[in-house]
Design a protein around this motif. Structure first.
Motif, PDB file in Angstrom:
ATOM      1  N   SER A 338      73.662 -73.722  98.446  1.00 34.48           N
ATOM      2  CA  SER A 338      74.039 -72.438  98.593  1.00 34.48           C
ATOM      3  C   SER A 338      74.343 -71.570  99.575  1.00 34.48           C
ATOM      4  N   ALA A 339      73.378 -71.557 100.591  1.00 42.10           N
ATOM      5  CA  ALA A 339      73.255 -70.785 101.758  1.00 42.10           C
ATOM      6  C   ALA A 339      74.434 -71.497 102.621  1.00 42.10           C
ATOM      7  N   MET A 340      74.636 -72.735 102.567  1.00 44.87           N
ATOM      8  CA  MET A 340      75.478 -73.274 103.394  1.00 44.87           C
ATOM      9  C   MET A 340      76.900 -72.872 102.948  1.00 44.87           C
ATOM     10  N   ALA A 341      77.089 -72.848 101.717  1.00 51.17           N
ATOM     11  CA  ALA A 341      78.486 -72.465 101.105  1.00 51.17           C
ATOM     12  C   ALA A 341      78.791 -71.301 101.392  1.00 51.17           C
ATOM     13  N   ASP A 342      77.975 -70.154 101.748  1.00 58.54           N
ATOM     14  CA  ASP A 342      78.277 -68.790 101.762  1.00 58.54           C
ATOM     15  C   ASP A 342      78.204 -68.640 103.521  1.00 58.54           C
ATOM     16  N   THR A 343      77.332 -69.227 103.890  1.00 57.78           N
ATOM     17  CA  THR A 343      77.222 -68.805 105.711  1.00 57.78           C
ATOM     18  C   THR A 343      77.598 -69.977 106.404  1.00 57.78           C
ATOM     19  N   PRO A 344      78.657 -70.063 107.294  1.00 59.97           N
ATOM     20  CA  PRO A 344      79.176 -71.066 108.080  1.00 59.97           C
ATOM     21  C   PRO A 344      78.058 -71.524 109.233  1.00 59.97           C
ATOM     22  N   LEU A 345      77.274 -70.268 109.547  1.00 64.31           N
ATOM     23  CA  LEU A 345      76.291 -70.840 110.549  1.00 64.31           C
ATOM     24  C   LEU A 345      75.318 -71.596 110.141  1.00 64.31           C
ATOM     25  N   VAL A 346      74.852 -71.281 108.867  1.00 59.81           N
ATOM     26  CA  VAL A 346      73.893 -72.056 108.208  1.00 59.81           C
ATOM     27  C   VAL A 346      74.446 -73.548 108.137  1.00 59.81           C
ATOM     28  N   ALA A 347      75.732 -73.477 107.553  1.00 59.97           N
ATOM     29  CA  ALA A 347      76.283 -74.897 107.294  1.00 59.97           C
ATOM     30  C   ALA A 347      76.379 -75.742 108.517  1.00 59.97           C
ATOM     31  N   ALA A 348      76.734 -74.883 109.830  1.00 57.28           N
ATOM     32  CA  ALA A 348      76.821 -75.766 111.063  1.00 57.28           C
ATOM     33  C   ALA A 348      75.608 -76.312 111.566  1.00 57.28           C
ATOM     34  N   ARG A 349      74.366 -75.409 111.319  1.00 63.48           N
ATOM     35  CA  ARG A 349      73.018 -75.713 111.740  1.00 63.48           C
ATOM     36  C   ARG A 349      72.605 -76.876 110.928  1.00 63.48           C
ATOM     37  N   VAL A 350      72.808 -76.911 109.629  1.00 64.61           N
ATOM     38  CA  VAL A 350      72.281 -77.872 108.784  1.00 64.61           C
ATOM     39  C   VAL A 350      72.965 -79.279 108.995  1.00 64.61           C
ATOM     40  N   SER A 351      74.061 -79.251 109.248  1.00 66.14           N
ATOM     41  CA  SER A 351      74.964 -80.481 109.394  1.00 66.14           C
ATOM     42  C   SER A 351      74.675 -80.932 110.798  1.00 66.14           C
ATOM     43  N   ALA A 352      74.273 -80.070 111.628  1.00 69.91           N
ATOM     44  CA  ALA A 352      73.823 -80.662 113.249  1.00 69.91           C
ATOM     45  C   ALA A 352      72.660 -81.399 113.019  1.00 69.91           C
ATOM     46  N   MET A 353      71.874 -80.959 112.235  1.00 70.39           N
ATOM     47  CA  MET A 353      70.716 -81.605 112.193  1.00 70.39           C
ATOM     48  C   MET A 353      70.740 -82.556 111.196  1.00 70.39           C
ATOM     49  N   ALA A 354      71.579 -82.722 110.082  1.00 69.80           N
ATOM     50  CA  ALA A 354      71.661 -83.902 109.043  1.00 69.80           C
ATOM     51  C   ALA A 354      72.444 -85.014 109.540  1.00 69.80           C
ATOM     52  N   LEU A 360      67.328 -76.937 113.614  1.00 66.55           N
ATOM     53  CA  LEU A 360      67.569 -75.822 112.724  1.00 66.55           C
ATOM     54  C   LEU A 360      67.152 -74.480 113.792  1.00 66.55           C
ATOM     55  N   SER A 361      68.049 -73.513 113.230  1.00 64.68           N
ATOM     56  CA  SER A 361      67.499 -71.966 113.993  1.00 64.68           C
ATOM     57  C   SER A 361      66.844 -71.156 112.974  1.00 64.68           C
ATOM     58  N   PRO A 362      66.066 -70.329 113.635  1.00 61.54           N
ATOM     59  CA  PRO A 362      65.379 -69.595 112.870  1.00 61.54           C
ATOM     60  C   PRO A 362      66.200 -68.718 111.919  1.00 61.54           C
ATOM     61  N   LEU A 363      67.395 -68.311 112.432  1.00 60.74           N
ATOM     62  CA  LEU A 363      68.064 -67.617 111.577  1.00 60.74           C
ATOM     63  C   LEU A 363      68.561 -68.583 110.186  1.00 60.74           C
ATOM     64  N   ALA A 364      68.980 -69.756 110.388  1.00 60.61           N
ATOM     65  CA  ALA A 364      69.359 -70.610 109.308  1.00 60.61           C
ATOM     66  C   ALA A 364      68.336 -70.779 108.348  1.00 60.61           C
ATOM     67  N   VAL A 365      67.074 -71.064 109.055  1.00 61.33           N
ATOM     68  CA  VAL A 365      65.603 -71.334 108.335  1.00 61.33           C
ATOM     69  C   VAL A 365      65.478 -70.022 107.115  1.00 61.33           C
ATOM     70  N   ALA A 366      65.653 -68.772 108.048  1.00 62.42           N
ATOM     71  CA  ALA A 366      65.493 -67.695 107.260  1.00 62.42           C
ATOM     72  C   ALA A 366      66.278 -67.355 105.905  1.00 62.42           C
ATOM     73  N   ALA A 367      67.617 -67.709 106.379  1.00 61.66           N
ATOM     74  CA  ALA A 367      68.629 -67.435 105.436  1.00 61.66           C
ATOM     75  C   ALA A 367      68.469 -68.505 104.302  1.00 61.66           C
ATOM     76  N   ILE A 368      68.078 -69.689 104.185  1.00 62.51           N
ATOM     77  CA  ILE A 368      67.570 -70.734 103.344  1.00 62.51           C
ATOM     78  C   ILE A 368      66.538 -70.219 102.508  1.00 62.51           C
TER      79      ILE A 368
END
Ligand SMILES: Cc1cc2nc3c(=O)[nH]c(=O)nc-3n(C[C@H](O)[C@H](O)[C@H](O)COP(=O)(O)OP(=O)(O)OC[C@H]3O[C@@H](n4cnc5c(N)ncnc54)[C@H](O)[C@@H]3O)c2cc1C
Length: 377
Positions: A338-354, A360-368
């Motif tokens: 859900s966080a990936m769907a709404d926030t391109p930055l989260v989607a980018a960080r999670v997919s870079a790791m996956a 992951l960045s602290p911002l992406a972790v906080a959003a999740i």
């Protein structure tokens, strides 16, 4: 015995081919052998997804030509059990290539560079003074075990197999009837442990479909996987003969990657991403680093290889291990998608790791975490 090999690679999958290519790129006159028990082209149970990260390693190796003529895919669709869907741009194109074809292309690149191919099952690897002896027949200054999830080299080196708790199980098959554009698509299951089904297609020829479970206790869940695949893909015509399962040694527990003159790469070194089951990228990367260490440090490749692996993968492995621990239930997966769907930055960080070797960045972790607390909406 003939002149010893400078580098003898056991296993001619992505890790083995990359090892031979990297060794020969550094020293074109080196004697490099590739031993595989199978005649190529051969099938390999896999989702056939060549991620953008794997393409990046092929570029480093100077071998993107192995992808010539193939159709690129530029997005991955992820759906959670609660109905959220995230479109993840892969940055660079990814590909869906049957392993029968991909591995034959990589092997051809390696033998064209000068690697000697030997078709033989390896049963014995012994370090003897300044050489390693394989099957009592071949001597090498350095041996690279790239012989996959059930690695004989790993067992001979460490006497150990991958613990079940750190092993995923996946089944793949081929199916017709998946119309539409080339795509990588995955649906997370609604059970209490992480599972997902996938459909990877170029839009031409049969699609690769499958299901993976990260629950290490389900060692005999072949029937459960067949059921999950049939339930997910009711609209496709599945070729039953192609439904095959295999284990995936996850990077959450890794054996020492080298000892003396013997190095492990790819699945033999348990380098599969514990979030996705993706392993081609790390197979190519670790294989390449092992091949380079074998040539650059003929009298002591182990330490330089371990250092090189650490430099390229340590942070990524730390983040994926932590994330795999955190994402152990359906609510965590829902929140992430859900966080990936709404926030391109989260989607980018999670997919870079996956799908790559990112973190992951602290911002992406906080959003999740915030989404986990408030609910996926
Ligand atoms: C169902 C499934 C789906 C997957 N989907 C994906 C995906 O979509 N994308 C992705 O990136 N990863 C995926 N993976 C993981 C990926 O398949 C592996 O990580 C990758 O193949 C590892 O490459 P490798 O070169 O280390 O080993 P392998 O590809 O397994 O190659 C090992 C080679 O060693 C040879 N060998 C083995 N034992 C011996 C012996 N004793 N003597 C001689 N030769 C031997 C074998 O014949 C083989 O050719 C999937 C795995 C599974 C099981």
């Amino acid at each position: 015995m003939r002149t010893p090999f400078d580098v003898l690679v056991i296993g001619a999958g992505p890790a083995g081919a990359a090892a031979a290519l990297a060794a020969l790129a550094l020293e074109p006159t080196a004697r490099v052998g590739l031993v595989d028990r199978a005649e190529f082209p051969r099938d390999k149970v896999c989702g056939d997804g060549v991620t953008a990260g794997a393409v990046a390693v092929l570029r480093e190796l100077g071998t993107t030509a192995v992808l010539d003529g193939l159709i690129p895919v530029d997005a991955l669709w992820l759906s959670s059990a609660s109905g959220h869907t995230a479109r993840v741009l892969t940055g660079e194109p990814a590909y869906v290539v049957p392993r029968r074809e991909l591995d034959a292309r990589l092997l051809h690149a390696a033998t064209s560079s000068g690697a000697e191919l030997l078709t033989e099952k390896v049963t014995d690897v012994r370090q003897a003074g300044d050489h390693v002896v394989v099957n009592d027949r071949h001597a090498a200054r350095c041996v690279i075990g790239a012989d996959g999830a059930n690695s004989v080299v790993r067992r001979q080196l460490h006497g150990s197999r991958q613990p079940w708790a750190h092993t995923a199980l996946a089944m793949r098959g081929y199916a017709t009837g998946a119309a539409g554009t080339p795509r990588l698509q995955a649906w997370f299951g609604s059970g209490s442990r992480p599972t997902y089904s996938w459909l990877f297609t170029t839009g031409h020829g049969p699609a690769n479909i499958g299901c993976i479970t990260f629950d290490g206790s389900l060692r005999s869940s072949r029937t459960a996987l067949v059921t999950a695949i049939r339930e997910q893909f009711t609209d496709l015509d599945i070729d039953d003969a192609t439904l095959r399962a295999h284990q995936l040694p996850l990077s959450t527990r890794r054996p020492p990657a080298a000892r003396g003159r013997v190095l492990l790469a790819g699945d033999a070194a348990s380098l599969i991403n514990p979030l996705t089951g993706e392993g081609i990228q790390t197979a190519l990367l670790s294989g390449a680093l092992a091949g380079q260490a074998g040539i650059r440090h003929p009298d002591g490749p182990a330490q330089p290889y371990r250092r090189a692996l650490r430099r390229r993968l340590a942070r990524h492995l730390l983040h994926t291990t932590a994330a795999a621990r955190a994402v152990r239930d359906r609510r965590a997966i829902d929140a992430t998608v859900s966080a990936m769907a709404d926030t391109p930055l989260v989607a980018a960080r999670v997919s870079a790791m996956a799908l790559g070797t990112g973190t992951l960045s602290p911002l992406a972790v906080a959003a999740i975490i915030a989404r986990r607390i408030t609910g996926p909406g």
